[in-house]
Design a protein around this motif. Structure first.
Motif, short mmCIF file in Angstrom:
data_model
loop_
_atom_site.label_atom_id
_atom_site.label_comp_id
_atom_site.label_asym_id
_atom_site.label_seq_id
_atom_site.Cartn_x
_atom_site.Cartn_y
_atom_site.Cartn_z
N ALA A 189 6.80 170.90 84.04
CA ALA A 189 7.92 170.78 83.09
C ALA A 189 8.43 169.36 83.02
CB ALA A 189 9.04 171.73 83.50
N ASP A 190 8.49 168.68 84.17
CA ASP A 190 8.98 167.30 84.20
C ASP A 190 8.11 166.36 83.36
OD1 ASP A 190 11.15 167.84 85.76
OD2 ASP A 190 10.47 166.72 87.52
N VAL A 191 6.79 166.57 83.39
CA VAL A 191 5.88 165.65 82.70
C VAL A 191 5.49 166.17 81.32
CG1 VAL A 191 5.01 164.72 84.86
CG2 VAL A 191 3.81 166.64 83.79
N GLY A 192 6.07 167.30 80.90
CA GLY A 192 5.85 167.79 79.56
C GLY A 192 4.56 168.55 79.35
N GLU A 193 3.98 169.09 80.42
CA GLU A 193 2.77 169.90 80.28
C GLU A 193 3.14 171.33 79.92
OE1 GLU A 193 -0.20 169.75 83.34
OE2 GLU A 193 0.26 167.67 83.83
N SER A 194 2.46 171.87 78.94
CA SER A 194 2.67 173.26 78.54
C SER A 194 1.62 174.11 79.24
CB SER A 194 2.55 173.41 77.02
OG SER A 194 2.71 174.75 76.64
N VAL A 195 1.99 174.73 80.34
CA VAL A 195 1.04 175.50 81.14
C VAL A 195 1.77 176.64 81.82
CG1 VAL A 195 1.34 173.95 83.11
CG2 VAL A 195 -0.71 175.36 82.97
N SER A 196 1.11 177.77 81.91
CA SER A 196 1.65 178.93 82.63
C SER A 196 1.09 178.90 84.05
CB SER A 196 1.26 180.22 81.92
OG SER A 196 1.64 181.35 82.67
N ILE A 197 1.99 178.90 85.03
CA ILE A 197 1.56 178.84 86.43
C ILE A 197 2.18 180.00 87.19
CG2 ILE A 197 1.53 177.48 88.55
CD1 ILE A 197 1.88 174.97 86.84
N ASP A 198 1.35 180.97 87.51
CA ASP A 198 1.77 182.09 88.34
C ASP A 198 0.53 182.62 89.04
OD1 ASP A 198 0.41 183.80 86.50
OD2 ASP A 198 2.23 183.98 85.31
N ALA A 199 0.69 183.70 89.81
CA ALA A 199 -0.43 184.22 90.58
C ALA A 199 -1.61 184.61 89.70
CB ALA A 199 0.03 185.42 91.41
N GLY A 200 -1.32 185.10 88.49
CA GLY A 200 -2.39 185.53 87.61
C GLY A 200 -3.13 184.40 86.92
N THR A 201 -2.45 183.29 86.68
CA THR A 201 -3.05 182.18 85.93
C THR A 201 -3.47 181.01 86.81
OG1 THR A 201 -0.88 181.15 85.54
CG2 THR A 201 -1.66 182.75 83.91
N ARG B 246 -5.27 173.39 86.22
CA ARG B 246 -5.80 172.18 86.86
C ARG B 246 -5.24 171.96 88.25
NH1 ARG B 246 -2.98 167.54 87.10
NH2 ARG B 246 -0.96 167.35 86.07
N PHE B 247 -4.28 172.79 88.64
CA PHE B 247 -3.64 172.64 89.95
C PHE B 247 -4.39 173.38 91.06
CE2 PHE B 247 -0.38 172.16 86.72
CZ PHE B 247 0.24 170.98 87.12
N ALA B 248 -5.35 174.22 90.71
CA ALA B 248 -5.89 175.18 91.67
C ALA B 248 -6.86 174.58 92.68
CB ALA B 248 -6.56 176.34 90.93
N GLU B 249 -7.63 173.55 92.31
CA GLU B 249 -8.70 173.08 93.19
C GLU B 249 -8.21 172.06 94.24
OE1 GLU B 249 -9.24 173.29 89.79
OE2 GLU B 249 -10.28 175.19 90.12
N HIS C 263 5.95 179.32 96.80
CA HIS C 263 6.79 178.12 96.76
C HIS C 263 6.04 176.97 96.12
CE1 HIS C 263 8.65 174.43 98.46
NE2 HIS C 263 9.77 175.11 98.28
N LEU C 264 4.76 176.81 96.49
CA LEU C 264 3.94 175.74 95.92
C LEU C 264 3.81 175.90 94.41
CD1 LEU C 264 1.94 173.35 96.19
CD2 LEU C 264 0.15 175.06 96.56
N MET C 265 3.54 177.12 93.95
CA MET C 265 3.42 177.33 92.51
C MET C 265 4.73 177.00 91.79
SD MET C 265 1.01 180.68 91.89
CE MET C 265 2.10 181.82 92.76
#
Length: 298
Positions: free
Chosen positions: A170-182, A187-190, A160-162
């Protein structure tokens, strides 16, 4: 002081030993450097990509006056420099054959370096990101506080957090893949995350906080799903994580906003966060690369 006393190294430990006190002397202004360098110290520079990280120090009479690092992406992150210092730095970097693909710093420094880099290399500066750094003055909780409570996000809620982090990006226009593997490489992980939940126990808003480093904690991200906005949840969860940061010993609690987002800027001002400095990111492209899309830094 001569403006050209730059020392460069790829040794993180050497850099931290020499620059640490300088960076900690203004923890709010140096929040990005302190947080990023702590990640390098604990996870290694490879966490930022393939290739070396180059560190730089501007020293005179045994004192550090400025610092930088160049990531494997060739993006340079700078502390404050005068226009003269920025021009000398651009000359030193080009003389060493070090490519710079972008710069992030306070607005005046970033602009001064981008202009100097263009003079030395012909590279065009493409505006990529703007952020307004706010520093906590006196915490002022909202009135009334929405029903519910703040609580730490549990491990079982990671999916749910991911999902919420993907929506925020997406709201702030960041192009990033966020799932269990990535996840671990983002920058969200720490961060440590807090949910504001309604009286039924349903999460309605979230806030993350970076680890306490050098006396400062940076709150990021703060997110409420669009359908739940306007009910005071973002303010409530921000107060919750701010209190946790202060309880943990932070002397400076900071956060970035989009200067164009009047709603969020007004919210944080009501909570006691005061504008502290404006930051800018530029992509630096050679003439034949000028059509490349700009990248932002969050």
């Amino acid at each position: 002081m001569r403006p050209d006393d730059w020392h460069f190294t790829e040794d993180l430990d050497e850099f931290l030993a020499r620059a640490g006190d300088f960076l900690r002397s203004r923890p709010a202004l140096h929040t990005t450097q302190l947080t990023t360098l702590e990640k390098m110290r604990t996870r290694g520079t490879a966490a930022f990509g393939t290739g070396p990280v180059v560190f730089g120090l501007l020293e005179a009479a045994g004192e550090v006056h400025a610092a930088l690092y160049r990531l494997p992406s060739h993006r340079v992150v700078l502390t404050a420099l005068s226009p003269e210092q920025a021009d000398v730095l651009a000359g030193r970097l080009t003389g060493l054959g070090l490519t710079v693909a972008g710069v992030l710093a306070d607005h005046d420094t970033a602009t001064g370096f981008a202009e100097a880099w263009q003079r030395h290399t012909g590279a065009a500066a493409v505006h990529g990101w703007r952020g307004r750094l706010h520093r906590l003055g006196t915490l002022t909780p909202p009135e009334p506080v929405p029903a519910g409570r703040g609580r730490s996000v549990e491990e079982r809620e990671h999916e749910h957090l991911m999902g919420w982090c993907r929506e925020f990006a997406a709201d702030v226009g960041e192009s990033v893949s966020i799932d269990a593997g990535t996840w671990a490489g983002t920058r969200f992980a720490e961060k440590r995350y807090t949910y504001w939940e309604d009286p039924d126990g349903t999460p309605v808003s979230m806030a993350g906080a970076n680890p306490l480093v050098g006396g400062q904690v940076r709150i990021d991200p703060v997110y409420t799903p669009a359908r739940l906005r306007g009910r005071g949840y973002a303010g409530a969860v921000t107060v919750a994580v701010t209190r946790a940061a202060l309880k943990a010993g932070a002397t400076d609690v900071v956060l970035f906003t989009d200067p164009a987002n009047l709603t969020s800027n007004a919210l944080y001002r009501r909570l006691g966060y005061l504008p502290y400095a404006d930051f800018t990111g530029y992509d630096l492209a050679l003439p034949h690369q000028a059509g490349l899309p700009a990248r932002g830094d969050g």
